[in-house]
Motif scaffolding. Structure first.
Motif, PDB file in Angstrom:
ATOM      1  N   ALA B   2     -28.869 -37.837  -1.730  1.00  0.00           N
ATOM      2  CA  ALA B   2     -29.570 -38.085  -0.473  1.00  0.00           C
ATOM      3  C   ALA B   2     -29.331 -39.519  -0.009  1.00  0.00           C
ATOM      4  O   ALA B   2     -29.327 -40.454  -0.806  1.00  0.00           O
ATOM      5  CB  ALA B   2     -31.059 -37.832  -0.645  1.00  0.00           C
ATOM      6  N   ARG B  19     -23.250 -24.383  -5.926  1.00  0.00           N
ATOM      7  CA  ARG B  19     -24.595 -23.804  -6.048  1.00  0.00           C
ATOM      8  C   ARG B  19     -24.560 -22.282  -5.903  1.00  0.00           C
ATOM      9  O   ARG B  19     -25.414 -21.595  -6.463  1.00  0.00           O
ATOM     10  CB  ARG B  19     -25.521 -24.413  -4.982  1.00  0.00           C
ATOM     11  CG  ARG B  19     -25.824 -25.868  -5.267  1.00  0.00           C
ATOM     12  CD  ARG B  19     -26.744 -26.454  -4.216  1.00  0.00           C
ATOM     13  NE  ARG B  19     -26.948 -27.873  -4.481  1.00  0.00           N
ATOM     14  CZ  ARG B  19     -27.683 -28.660  -3.712  1.00  0.00           C
ATOM     15  NH1 ARG B  19     -28.296 -28.182  -2.638  1.00  0.00           N
ATOM     16  NH2 ARG B  19     -27.822 -29.939  -4.021  1.00  0.00           N
ATOM     17  N   PRO B  32     -31.404 -22.733   1.972  1.00  0.00           N
ATOM     18  CA  PRO B  32     -32.192 -23.586   2.869  1.00  0.00           C
ATOM     19  C   PRO B  32     -31.545 -23.679   4.252  1.00  0.00           C
ATOM     20  O   PRO B  32     -30.331 -23.489   4.395  1.00  0.00           O
ATOM     21  CB  PRO B  32     -32.179 -24.945   2.152  1.00  0.00           C
ATOM     22  CG  PRO B  32     -31.916 -24.641   0.724  1.00  0.00           C
ATOM     23  CD  PRO B  32     -31.026 -23.423   0.732  1.00  0.00           C
ATOM     24  N   ASP B  36     -32.827 -28.743   6.567  1.00  0.00           N
ATOM     25  CA  ASP B  36     -33.245 -29.139   5.216  1.00  0.00           C
ATOM     26  C   ASP B  36     -32.053 -29.638   4.394  1.00  0.00           C
ATOM     27  O   ASP B  36     -32.161 -30.608   3.647  1.00  0.00           O
ATOM     28  CB  ASP B  36     -33.920 -27.962   4.495  1.00  0.00           C
ATOM     29  CG  ASP B  36     -35.298 -27.657   5.079  1.00  0.00           C
ATOM     30  OD1 ASP B  36     -35.803 -28.504   5.854  1.00  0.00           O
ATOM     31  OD2 ASP B  36     -35.836 -26.583   4.776  1.00  0.00           O
ATOM     32  N   ILE B  37     -30.910 -28.946   4.529  1.00  0.00           N
ATOM     33  CA  ILE B  37     -29.720 -29.390   3.790  1.00  0.00           C
ATOM     34  C   ILE B  37     -29.265 -30.761   4.308  1.00  0.00           C
ATOM     35  O   ILE B  37     -28.936 -31.660   3.533  1.00  0.00           O
ATOM     36  CB  ILE B  37     -28.573 -28.357   3.905  1.00  0.00           C
ATOM     37  CG1 ILE B  37     -29.015 -27.023   3.278  1.00  0.00           C
ATOM     38  CG2 ILE B  37     -27.304 -28.875   3.219  1.00  0.00           C
ATOM     39  CD1 ILE B  37     -27.994 -25.889   3.437  1.00  0.00           C
ATOM     40  N   GLU B  40     -31.457 -33.337   2.847  1.00  0.00           N
ATOM     41  CA  GLU B  40     -31.150 -33.575   1.437  1.00  0.00           C
ATOM     42  C   GLU B  40     -29.938 -34.491   1.271  1.00  0.00           C
ATOM     43  O   GLU B  40     -29.944 -35.395   0.444  1.00  0.00           O
ATOM     44  CB  GLU B  40     -30.881 -32.244   0.719  1.00  0.00           C
ATOM     45  CG  GLU B  40     -30.492 -32.481  -0.746  1.00  0.00           C
ATOM     46  CD  GLU B  40     -30.022 -31.218  -1.464  1.00  0.00           C
ATOM     47  OE1 GLU B  40     -30.131 -30.113  -0.907  1.00  0.00           O
ATOM     48  OE2 GLU B  40     -29.526 -31.369  -2.599  1.00  0.00           O
ATOM     49  N   PHE B  41     -28.886 -34.234   2.070  1.00  0.00           N
ATOM     50  CA  PHE B  41     -27.649 -35.007   1.926  1.00  0.00           C
ATOM     51  C   PHE B  41     -27.639 -36.252   2.810  1.00  0.00           C
ATOM     52  O   PHE B  41     -26.692 -37.045   2.737  1.00  0.00           O
ATOM     53  CB  PHE B  41     -26.430 -34.132   2.242  1.00  0.00           C
ATOM     54  CG  PHE B  41     -26.212 -33.049   1.228  1.00  0.00           C
ATOM     55  CD1 PHE B  41     -25.920 -33.367  -0.091  1.00  0.00           C
ATOM     56  CD2 PHE B  41     -26.306 -31.713   1.575  1.00  0.00           C
ATOM     57  CE1 PHE B  41     -25.725 -32.375  -1.040  1.00  0.00           C
ATOM     58  CE2 PHE B  41     -26.115 -30.717   0.632  1.00  0.00           C
ATOM     59  CZ  PHE B  41     -25.826 -31.045  -0.676  1.00  0.00           C
TER      60      PHE B  41
END
Lengths: 232, 232
Positions: B2, B19, B32, B36-37, B40-41
């Motif tokens: 992140a 994944r 997700p 949201d992804i 996260e990244f």
């Protein structure tokens, strides 16, 4: 094709690919700009852009913001192989698929397997021997070892009902692996394949890992009539 | 990861692929959403969108506008093979590549070739026999027929200096073709490969077309130590 509003980016990509292959767009040369291609096909510039991006990612085009798009001089052509899933492969030829589990034993890994998968001396493995049939005739004879530490659930699997490959595809995720093909005499596979021990057969070796953990190693002997086919 | 602003769409695609493979995102399940992804990244939603689109095009994800993105239940894994360009393959192993033209004859196509490439009775072809070496040892023995009607220029080519494969790659564009692998006894290739006629060897057959016009058919016998390798 001009004016055809149903053009997808894939069909534009395929058309441009053909022009690269037959040298309508020669190696090292600039191709027409996006606006001109879009006008030719009667589609949006974004559609052409998507097609060109794909060909650039596959290594056929070199795109420079100001200098334009050139055909790469010596693209490395790739062939794509559907990983042989034995049932699908047999059924795709219109034949009935059959399967017989010939042997199932738990034991420590033999030396050759330990070297190949980098296993410790006492690694417990499940050894499986199976015969795969096409219209009742032998198609492929498989010897397989599964590392029980990585895939403990296979110890309880009914592998007479489901073949090990299909069970593993469904139950044992993998992150990477490799395949190798070579030719050798049928040897110990001859009886199962119904040929002579000295008959040459195609052998596929396959191994897979889940991150660092070894999953399986398989050694598959194919019937003599088998051909591994790839499109170019 | 992140907050790492250097993430490319390719690295996000590869992470999501891992994944899917290790079932962090299980088959049939929703993954997700893009926002949201992206959070996260620490990257733009458009970057995630590009990664997901690629995985959908490759058949790993099913994207529905309102229902979200699901992992496909049984994706067909593909293996990619670099088309063996014999010189590159030998040199990639750190060996010196060598080549000898053993025979060159013009004549009408033999029956087997006519059937394979759908040629008329009197089709004129150039027949070539060549041996390819790795560190001076036999690596591959090739018999090849080139259709002179499609590639007239090869009649004047110096094929003792440039091997037929490299000459054709440079001078004879093709639109499509196919490759097949099987095992057979070395037979007439044994003398050139330095093995016994009964020794099993891997054989690759390859043919190419320029649109409807047949270009070439080659039959290549590989030395016994050769392994055709593919990544999974």
């Amino acid at each position: 094709m001009a004016g055809d509003r149903t053009m997808t980016w894939q069909s534009i990509r395929d058309t441009i690919m053909l022009r690269i292959r037959d040298r309508t767009y020669p190696p090292g040369e600039l191709i027409p700009n996006e606006a001109d291609i879009a006008a030719e096909f009667g589609c949006a510039r974004a559609t052409v852009n998507r097609a060109l991006r794909d060909l650039a990612e596959e290594g056929f085009l070199d795109r420079r913001r100001k200098a334009g798009t050139r055909v790469i001089e010596a693209p490395q052509r790739k062939a794509t192989l559907d990983i042989p899933q034995i049932r699908r492969e047999v059924e795709a030829r219109g034949q009935a698929y059959g399967y017989r589990l010939l042997a199932r034993e738990t034991g420590s890994a033999p030396a050759e397997l330990r070297a190949r998968l980098k296993l410790p001396e006492a690694e417990a493995t499940l050894y499986l021997e199976s015969l795969h049939l096409a219209d009742g005739a032998p198609h492929m004879f498989e010897r397989r070892w599964v590392v029980l530490r990585t895939v403990p659930a296979i110890a309880a699997a009914d592998l007479a009902a489901v073949n090990p490959n299909e069970w593993l595809v469904r139950e044992a995720p993998y992150t990477h692996g490799g395949m190798e093909f070579h030719a050798e005499p049928a040897g110990a596979a001859a009886a199962a394949l119904g040929c002579a021990a000295t008959d040459p057969v195609l052998v596929m070796e396959r191994q897979t890992w889940l991150h660092e953990a070894p999953i399986t190693y398989a050694r598959e002997h194919f019937a003599q009539s088998y051909r591994l086919c790839l499109g170019l």
